[in-house]
Motif scaffolding. Structure first.
Motif, short mmCIF file in Angstrom:
data_model
loop_
_atom_site.label_atom_id
_atom_site.label_comp_id
_atom_site.label_asym_id
_atom_site.label_seq_id
_atom_site.Cartn_x
_atom_site.Cartn_y
_atom_site.Cartn_z
N LEU A 187 0.82 -1.21 0.00
CA LEU A 187 0.00 0.00 0.00
C LEU A 187 0.86 1.26 0.00
O LEU A 187 0.39 2.33 -0.40
CB LEU A 187 -0.92 0.01 1.23
N GLY A 188 2.09 1.14 0.48
CA GLY A 188 2.97 2.30 0.46
C GLY A 188 2.88 3.14 1.72
O GLY A 188 3.88 3.63 2.21
N GLU A 189 1.68 3.35 2.21
CA GLU A 189 1.47 4.13 3.42
C GLU A 189 0.46 3.43 4.32
O GLU A 189 -0.17 2.45 3.91
CB GLU A 189 0.94 5.54 3.07
N THR A 190 0.28 3.98 5.51
CA THR A 190 -0.74 3.48 6.43
C THR A 190 -2.05 4.20 6.14
O THR A 190 -2.07 5.42 5.97
CB THR A 190 -0.32 3.71 7.89
N TYR A 191 -3.13 3.42 6.07
CA TYR A 191 -4.46 3.98 5.82
C TYR A 191 -5.34 3.72 7.03
O TYR A 191 -5.29 2.64 7.63
CB TYR A 191 -5.09 3.31 4.59
N LYS A 192 -6.17 4.70 7.38
CA LYS A 192 -7.07 4.55 8.53
C LYS A 192 -8.51 4.36 8.04
O LYS A 192 -8.96 4.97 7.07
CB LYS A 192 -6.98 5.76 9.46
N ALA A 193 -9.23 3.48 8.74
CA ALA A 193 -10.61 3.17 8.36
C ALA A 193 -11.54 4.35 8.65
O ALA A 193 -11.44 4.98 9.70
CB ALA A 193 -11.08 1.93 9.11
N VAL A 194 -12.44 4.60 7.71
CA VAL A 194 -13.37 5.73 7.82
C VAL A 194 -14.81 5.24 7.99
O VAL A 194 -15.55 5.68 8.86
CB VAL A 194 -13.28 6.64 6.57
N GLN A 195 -15.22 4.31 7.13
CA GLN A 195 -16.58 3.78 7.16
C GLN A 195 -16.64 2.48 6.39
O GLN A 195 -15.74 2.14 5.64
CB GLN A 195 -17.57 4.80 6.58
N PHE A 196 -17.76 1.76 6.58
CA PHE A 196 -18.00 0.61 5.72
C PHE A 196 -19.46 0.60 5.28
O PHE A 196 -20.34 1.17 5.93
CB PHE A 196 -17.61 -0.72 6.40
N HIS A 197 -19.69 0.01 4.13
CA HIS A 197 -21.04 -0.10 3.56
C HIS A 197 -21.09 -1.35 2.70
O HIS A 197 -20.07 -2.01 2.50
CB HIS A 197 -21.39 1.15 2.74
N LEU A 198 -22.28 -1.67 2.19
CA LEU A 198 -22.44 -2.91 1.44
C LEU A 198 -23.23 -2.69 0.15
O LEU A 198 -23.95 -1.70 0.01
CB LEU A 198 -23.15 -3.97 2.31
N HIS A 199 -23.09 -3.64 -0.76
CA HIS A 199 -23.82 -3.65 -2.03
C HIS A 199 -24.40 -5.06 -2.18
O HIS A 199 -23.71 -6.04 -1.94
CB HIS A 199 -22.90 -3.33 -3.20
N TRP A 200 -25.66 -5.15 -2.61
CA TRP A 200 -26.30 -6.47 -2.67
C TRP A 200 -27.31 -6.55 -3.81
O TRP A 200 -27.62 -5.56 -4.48
CB TRP A 200 -26.98 -6.79 -1.33
N GLY A 201 -27.82 -7.78 -4.00
CA GLY A 201 -28.76 -8.03 -5.09
C GLY A 201 -30.20 -7.99 -4.63
O GLY A 201 -30.61 -7.09 -3.91
N THR A 202 -30.98 -9.00 -5.02
CA THR A 202 -32.39 -9.07 -4.65
C THR A 202 -32.64 -10.36 -3.88
O THR A 202 -32.47 -11.46 -4.42
CB THR A 202 -33.28 -9.05 -5.91
N ASN A 203 -33.02 -10.21 -2.61
CA ASN A 203 -33.37 -11.36 -1.77
C ASN A 203 -32.30 -12.45 -1.78
O ASN A 203 -32.60 -13.64 -1.90
CB ASN A 203 -34.72 -11.93 -2.20
N GLY A 204 -31.04 -12.03 -1.71
CA GLY A 204 -29.94 -12.99 -1.66
C GLY A 204 -29.41 -13.42 -3.01
O GLY A 204 -28.49 -14.23 -3.08
N GLY A 205 -29.96 -12.86 -4.09
CA GLY A 205 -29.48 -13.18 -5.43
C GLY A 205 -28.20 -12.41 -5.76
O GLY A 205 -27.68 -11.68 -4.91
N PRO A 206 -27.66 -12.55 -6.97
CA PRO A 206 -26.41 -11.89 -7.35
C PRO A 206 -26.44 -10.39 -7.08
O PRO A 206 -27.42 -9.72 -7.43
CB PRO A 206 -26.29 -12.20 -8.85
N GLY A 207 -25.38 -9.87 -6.46
CA GLY A 207 -25.41 -8.46 -6.11
C GLY A 207 -24.07 -7.82 -5.79
O GLY A 207 -24.01 -6.64 -5.44
#
Length: 306
Positions: free
Chosen positions: A106-126
């Motif tokens: 990575l070259g440098e140290t990175y600090k965590a800011v936030q997390f989020h998610l991406h998904w499909g439909t009712n457990g389908g591809p997403g």
């Protein structure tokens, strides 16, 4: 009189179908005033540039990079309390503690800011990224910025100012107990701007373990939502996180700002445009092991024939 009314109403109707806000493809419909992924460049010009994310990772075209060594994590095991929010596009959680990642070229140290998610439909591809064309049910993005920056806006002005760790999910036959508090919290944020307190959670709980994170892919890309800023060092891990069908489906119970079911919250894969995708030696070892097994099987088959 009818002609006059038509002349007045037609521009209004057309305007209602061409709003400036961005949305996912599942939200696109007239008179919904939003622009789907194929029109995001109209919302922000960066979305039409040449280093966009996500991409389809073609494993046979990846290049081994010995510099992609194991990461060093700090603070990932620390329990914290934060607000989980439905922001109208996804579920997002800010990270109030100091948690960092370094190593892995990575070259440098990175600090965590936030997390989020991406998904499909009712457990389908997403998932947003795909591996050899395979789309997983969901994808977690833990967003980091270079430690020397105080604001994400400043980090995004740096071509490598942001590092995102991406994790796939797979359907499991049993529930993942480490996600119980998280999926239960989703019930309280079904409507846009709904928020609830998420307590006693750590980043390690989300990714299950730091130990099995040596198999990953690396490439230079962008944010996957407008403004699509090309300032992201992407790390996409090979090993998926297991959730059962009910846990995955819980995400589809959320609602977009227009009241529709929040499903299909992923940007389609973007052209690679000549970018090289690198793989860690961990991925290479797995590939070699598979080849060895195939060779042994073939040898055993030949010996039986003789």
């Amino acid at each position: 009189m009818r002609c006059v009314l038509s002349a007045v109403l037609l521009p209004l109707i057309l305007r209602s179908c061409t709003g400036a806000d961005w949305c996912y493809q599942t939200q696109v419909s007239c008179p919904s005033p939003c622009k789907g992924p194929d029109r995001w460049s109209e919302v922000n010009l960066d979305c039409g540039k040449n280093r966009q994310s996500p991409i389809n990772i073609v494993t046979k075209k990846t290049k081994l990079d010995e510099r992609l060594t194991p990461f060093k994590f700090t603070g990932y095991q620390t329990l914290f309390e934060s607000t989980m929010k439905n922001n109208g596009h996804s579920v997002k959680v800010s990270i109030p503690i100091t948690a960092t990642v370094s190593g892995g070229n990575l070259g440098e140290t990175y600090k965590a800011v936030q997390f989020h998610l991406h998904w499909g439909t009712n457990g389908g591809p997403g998932s947003e990224h795909t591996i050899d064309g395979e789309q997983y049910p969901m994808e977690l993005h833990i967003v980091h910025m270079k430690q020397r920056y105080n604001r994400l806006e400043d980090a995004l002005r740096d071509p490598s100012g942001v590092a995102v760790l991406g994790f796939f999910y797979e359907v499991s036959s049993s529930a993942n107990k480490k996600y119980d508090l998280f999926t239960q919290g989703l019930r309280s944020i079904q409507n846009t701007n709904g928020n609830t307190t998420l307590s006693k959670i750590s980043l390690n709980q989300l990714i299950l373990s730091e130990a099995n994170m040596t198999n990953y892919y690396r490439y230079d890309g962008s944010l996957t939502t407008p403004g699509c800023t090309e300032a992201v060092v992407w790390t996409v891990f090979e090993n998926p996180i297991p959730l059962d069908g009910e846990q995955l489906q819980a995400f589809s119970n959320l609602k977009f700002s227009d009241g529709k079911q929040m499903v299909g919250t992923f940007r389609p894969v973007q052209p690679r445009n000549g970018r090289v995708v690198y793989r860690s030696s961990g991925v290479a070892v797995v590939a070699s092991a598979v080849l060895i097994l195939v060779s042994i099987s073939a040898a055993l088959g030949l010996s039986r024939m003789n």
